[in-house]
Design a protein around this motif. Structure first.
Motif, mmCIF file in Angstrom:
data_model
loop_
_atom_site.group_PDB
_atom_site.id
_atom_site.type_symbol
_atom_site.label_atom_id
_atom_site.label_comp_id
_atom_site.label_asym_id
_atom_site.label_seq_id
_atom_site.Cartn_x
_atom_site.Cartn_y
_atom_site.Cartn_z
ATOM 1 N N ALA A 1 31.732 37.445 -170.082
ATOM 2 C CA ALA A 1 30.857 37.851 -168.989
ATOM 3 C C ALA A 1 30.790 36.796 -167.903
ATOM 4 C CB ALA A 1 29.447 38.115 -169.522
ATOM 5 N N ILE A 2 30.674 37.273 -166.661
ATOM 6 C CA ILE A 2 30.231 36.421 -165.564
ATOM 7 C C ILE A 2 29.009 37.108 -164.956
ATOM 8 C CG2 ILE A 2 32.495 35.439 -165.086
ATOM 9 C CD1 ILE A 2 32.728 37.316 -162.674
ATOM 10 N N VAL A 3 28.020 36.322 -164.551
ATOM 11 C CA VAL A 3 26.790 36.869 -163.970
ATOM 12 C C VAL A 3 26.857 36.694 -162.462
ATOM 13 C CG1 VAL A 3 24.273 36.759 -163.917
ATOM 14 C CG2 VAL A 3 25.499 36.337 -166.066
ATOM 15 N N VAL A 4 26.678 37.801 -161.741
ATOM 16 C CA VAL A 4 26.808 37.784 -160.286
ATOM 17 C C VAL A 4 25.597 38.474 -159.665
ATOM 18 C CG1 VAL A 4 29.320 37.837 -160.503
ATOM 19 C CG2 VAL A 4 28.087 39.972 -160.150
ATOM 20 N N SER A 5 25.397 38.245 -158.371
ATOM 21 C CA SER A 5 24.305 38.904 -157.671
ATOM 22 C C SER A 5 24.771 40.240 -157.116
ATOM 23 C CB SER A 5 23.777 38.014 -156.540
ATOM 24 O OG SER A 5 24.790 37.791 -155.580
ATOM 25 N N SER A 6 23.832 41.064 -156.705
ATOM 26 C CA SER A 6 24.127 42.421 -156.258
ATOM 27 C C SER A 6 24.549 42.440 -154.789
ATOM 28 C CB SER A 6 22.912 43.326 -156.471
ATOM 29 O OG SER A 6 23.232 44.659 -156.112
ATOM 30 N N SER A 7 25.734 41.926 -154.553
ATOM 31 C CA SER A 7 26.364 42.007 -153.240
ATOM 32 C C SER A 7 27.479 43.038 -153.346
ATOM 33 C CB SER A 7 26.937 40.646 -152.841
ATOM 34 O OG SER A 7 27.619 40.712 -151.607
ATOM 35 N N PRO A 8 27.743 43.828 -152.302
ATOM 36 C CA PRO A 8 28.747 44.897 -152.407
ATOM 37 C C PRO A 8 30.073 44.404 -152.987
ATOM 38 C CG PRO A 8 27.576 45.100 -150.338
ATOM 39 C CD PRO A 8 27.100 43.817 -150.969
ATOM 40 N N GLY A 9 30.536 45.074 -154.036
ATOM 41 C CA GLY A 9 31.794 44.707 -154.666
ATOM 42 C C GLY A 9 31.700 43.552 -155.631
ATOM 43 N N PHE A 10 30.525 42.874 -155.655
ATOM 44 C CA PHE A 10 30.306 41.751 -156.561
ATOM 45 C C PHE A 10 31.364 40.668 -156.314
ATOM 46 C CE2 PHE A 10 29.222 45.802 -158.953
ATOM 47 C CZ PHE A 10 27.998 45.918 -158.333
ATOM 48 N N VAL A 11 32.096 40.225 -157.316
ATOM 49 C CA VAL A 11 33.110 39.189 -157.096
ATOM 50 C C VAL A 11 34.519 39.776 -157.110
ATOM 51 C CG1 VAL A 11 34.196 37.133 -158.070
ATOM 52 C CG2 VAL A 11 31.712 37.277 -157.956
ATOM 53 N N VAL A 12 34.877 40.426 -158.204
ATOM 54 C CA VAL A 12 36.269 40.833 -158.382
ATOM 55 C C VAL A 12 36.687 41.858 -157.342
ATOM 56 C CG1 VAL A 12 37.925 41.909 -159.954
ATOM 57 C CG2 VAL A 12 36.251 40.259 -160.833
ATOM 58 N N ASN A 13 35.938 42.936 -157.193
ATOM 59 C CA ASN A 13 36.349 43.968 -156.234
ATOM 60 C C ASN A 13 36.190 43.522 -154.782
ATOM 61 O OD1 ASN A 13 37.317 45.848 -158.014
ATOM 62 N ND2 ASN A 13 35.366 46.901 -158.253
ATOM 63 N N ARG A 14 35.276 42.593 -154.537
ATOM 64 C CA ARG A 14 35.141 42.043 -153.180
ATOM 65 C C ARG A 14 36.456 41.380 -152.755
ATOM 66 N NH1 ARG A 14 30.817 39.366 -150.385
ATOM 67 N NH2 ARG A 14 31.636 38.714 -148.351
ATOM 68 N N LEU A 15 37.150 40.776 -153.693
ATOM 69 C CA LEU A 15 38.425 40.132 -153.398
ATOM 70 C C LEU A 15 39.609 41.077 -153.574
ATOM 71 C CD1 LEU A 15 37.749 36.775 -155.277
ATOM 72 C CD2 LEU A 15 37.594 37.169 -152.826
ATOM 73 N N LEU A 16 39.547 41.912 -154.625
ATOM 74 C CA LEU A 16 40.707 42.703 -155.005
ATOM 75 C C LEU A 16 40.940 43.921 -154.125
ATOM 76 C CD1 LEU A 16 42.969 43.312 -157.068
ATOM 77 C CD2 LEU A 16 41.264 44.555 -158.416
ATOM 78 N N VAL A 17 39.900 44.718 -153.891
ATOM 79 C CA VAL A 17 40.116 46.001 -153.217
ATOM 80 C C VAL A 17 40.544 45.825 -151.760
ATOM 81 C CG1 VAL A 17 39.106 48.239 -152.651
ATOM 82 C CG2 VAL A 17 38.597 47.164 -154.854
ATOM 83 N N PRO A 18 39.988 44.867 -151.003
ATOM 84 C CA PRO A 18 40.538 44.662 -149.664
ATOM 85 C C PRO A 18 42.014 44.264 -149.676
ATOM 86 C CG PRO A 18 38.346 43.730 -149.778
ATOM 87 C CD PRO A 18 38.730 44.113 -151.183
ATOM 88 N N MET A 19 42.454 43.526 -150.699
ATOM 89 C CA MET A 19 43.879 43.209 -150.812
ATOM 90 C C MET A 19 44.695 44.479 -151.017
ATOM 91 S SD MET A 19 45.972 41.031 -153.679
ATOM 92 C CE MET A 19 45.874 42.411 -154.815
ATOM 93 N N ILE A 20 44.203 45.369 -151.894
ATOM 94 C CA ILE A 20 44.885 46.639 -152.110
ATOM 95 C C ILE A 20 44.921 47.450 -150.817
ATOM 96 C CG2 ILE A 20 44.676 48.876 -153.275
ATOM 97 C CD1 ILE A 20 43.602 47.347 -155.723
ATOM 98 N N ASN A 21 43.801 47.468 -150.115
ATOM 99 C CA ASN A 21 43.732 48.199 -148.850
ATOM 100 C C ASN A 21 44.751 47.653 -147.848
ATOM 101 O OD1 ASN A 21 42.182 50.178 -147.129
ATOM 102 N ND2 ASN A 21 41.849 48.325 -145.925
ATOM 103 N N GLU A 22 44.890 46.323 -147.801
ATOM 104 C CA GLU A 22 45.854 45.712 -146.881
ATOM 105 C C GLU A 22 47.284 46.072 -147.266
ATOM 106 O OE1 GLU A 22 46.702 43.702 -143.396
ATOM 107 O OE2 GLU A 22 44.772 44.355 -144.231
ATOM 108 N N ALA A 23 47.533 46.247 -148.570
ATOM 109 C CA ALA A 23 48.865 46.673 -149.008
ATOM 110 C C ALA A 23 49.197 48.064 -148.464
ATOM 111 C CB ALA A 23 48.941 46.661 -150.531
ATOM 112 N N PHE A 24 48.197 48.946 -148.401
ATOM 113 C CA PHE A 24 48.414 50.257 -147.805
ATOM 114 C C PHE A 24 48.695 50.140 -146.301
ATOM 115 C CE2 PHE A 24 46.575 51.854 -151.718
ATOM 116 C CZ PHE A 24 47.271 53.036 -151.916
ATOM 117 N N CYS A 25 48.025 49.201 -145.642
ATOM 118 C CA CYS A 25 48.303 48.981 -144.213
ATOM 119 C C CYS A 25 49.733 48.491 -144.015
ATOM 120 C CB CYS A 25 47.315 47.965 -143.644
ATOM 121 S SG CYS A 25 45.600 48.542 -143.584
ATOM 122 N N VAL A 26 50.174 47.563 -144.852
ATOM 123 C CA VAL A 26 51.544 47.051 -144.769
ATOM 124 C C VAL A 26 52.550 48.171 -145.019
ATOM 125 C CG1 VAL A 26 53.199 45.492 -145.884
ATOM 126 C CG2 VAL A 26 50.884 44.696 -145.357
#
Length: 287
Positions: free
Chosen positions: A178-203
């Motif tokens: 477990a990692i404990v995070v605060s309630s910010s949109p996307g938390f930690v992993v998806n905050r970093l991961l999903v925009p990268m995936i989105n940028e891959a679609f742009c590319v």
């Protein structure tokens, strides 16, 4: 509080995985969804998943049968009255989650901690759907749930220490980290991961490279185990889009605008592996 039985609401991909790992860890599981057909399919899918583990010598046939025997299904939220802990694993839609959490809050005992498996939605906002919001906490698993070892424990503004401690102990009982995070949109992993995936679609949309080469670039150049477009197909393009839309709405920052190609593919029903076609084609005649 001793937890022996767990409720899982939502029998989709994530709900199935969550129910499976709790059952394999020795917990009794009540899996709730809207229709008997959905629940029947879920049990079949879990059986297939467990069979694959048996075939890989990661689980015995006896353990598989024991896990399946510990899972019961129902379309009635009242069945949650007997559970010691419940996790909501419905689709990544805030209105649906608020409605479901309201039903869970009415069904369970007052001392039961309620978790949400949301990947991006504010736990603080979801907590408003139940009485005593201190008992709502995020418990974000990753797909595929039986294989990936991380759980994000998400603390909303109202979340109490007891709820966090309960989920931390359950995470350890499941053999996860477990990692404990605060309630910010996307938390930690998806905050970093999903925009990268989105940028891959742009590319991809710009024609900088074809899908296979984009994925090979990130696998071989960044040492990622899977390329971002192949990963989008595993996650589900609809889920990726939903997360980007949450980011865009909650942060109000144009850098989180979803790729038009991603949105178009979702509109076409090309959602990834679960539909047989996403960035790549998984239909039998194309494999």
């Amino acid at each position: 509080m001793d937890i022996e039985s767990v409720g899982v609401v939502g029998a989709g991909t994530m709900g199935q995985g969550i129910a499976q790992i709790f059952a394999c860890a020795g917990f009794s599981v009540v899996l709730v969804d809207l229709s008997e057909a959905t629940l029947k399919n879920a049990v079949g899918s879990m059986g297939g998943s467990l069979d694959r583990l048996v075939n890989k010598d990661k689980l015995t046939a006896v353990a598989k049968e024991g896990a399946l025997a510990r899972i019961t299904t129902s379309t009635d939220y009242a069945r949650l009255r007997t559970v010691d802990f419940v996790i909501e694993a419905a689709t990544e839609n805030i209105d649906a989650k608020l409605r479901i959490l309201g039903k869970i809050g009415e069904a369970v005992r007052d001392d039961v901690v309620i978790a949400s498996n949301t990947s991006s939605i504010s736990i603080t906002r979801l907590a408003a759907a139940i009485s005593n919001p201190a008992r709502l906490v995020g418990m974000h698993f990753f797909n595929p749930v039986p294989l990936l070892p991380l759980v994000e424990i998400v603390r909303g503004l109202q979340t109490g220490t007891q709820a966090v401690d309960v989920v931390r102990k359950l995470t350890a009982a499941l053999g996860k980290t477990a990692i404990v995070v605060s309630s910010s949109p996307g938390f930690v992993v998806n905050r970093l991961l999903v925009p990268m995936i989105n940028e891959a679609f742009c590319v991809l949309a710009e024609g900088v490279a074809v899908a296979e080469e984009i994925d090979a670039g990130m696998k071989l150049g960044a040492n990622h185990p899977m390329g971002p477009l192949a990963l989008a197909d595993v996650i589900g393009l609809d889920v990726c889009l939903a997360v980007m839309d949450v980011f865009h709405a909650d942060f109000g920052d144009p850098k989180y605008r979803a790729s038009p190609l991603l949105r178009e593919m979702v509109s076409a029903g090309f959602l990834g592996r679960k539909t047989g076609r996403g960035v790549y084609d998984y239909r039998p005649s194309h494999t």
